[in-house]
Design a protein around this motif. Sequence first.
Motif: not given
Length: 205
Positions: A122-128, A153-160
Amino acid sequence: MSLTKTAWAIFNQSIIQYHLLDNVDAQEENPFEEGSLERILYSKNWIDTVQWHLEDLIRDENISPDEALFLKRRIDASNQKRTDLVEYIDHYFFEKYRHIPIKTDARLNTETPAWAFDRLSILALKIYHMKIEASREDAEVKHREKCRVKLSILKEQYKDLSLAIEQLLTDISEGSVIMKTYKQMKMYNDESLNPILYQKKKQHG
């Protein structure tokens, strides 16, 4: 390559392929080997991507009641498929780690690996989609700026989240976390558990 990076690449491959067609009725063309984890991850994200756009469609203020009901039922069916795939992924991890000796002080985690990968999908979709909004030329500058902040913020969430998943898998592989599988026990689609459905069935029985 770590499993999270592999999954991230697969999720984005699925998202890009969907948007080449950009149609909720498009057929999935999964490029991965039958029975492989990669194939399951691709299918998982494809379902998420289609559902993302179904959720967009159902929020159209001018949608007819009949179309909204059709979409709602389609989203319910999609949710069930999504859950089934998550449970299948967890079964994969359970089989992979079932012979790992469990330490006496091993702990339980609040979510299983598969549900963590669900969040990553879902995070991949949000970032896209946030990337699109952050550079949309027909949007106001203020809108694009807000979206750039959200994208950061979404990219930071991806890393975390990626790090947390890797840590969880390492802990499971070392016996520090107990790997268990859970059935979601969804009730709204089950005629024997949803009172609206079983009462209606009884009335027409």
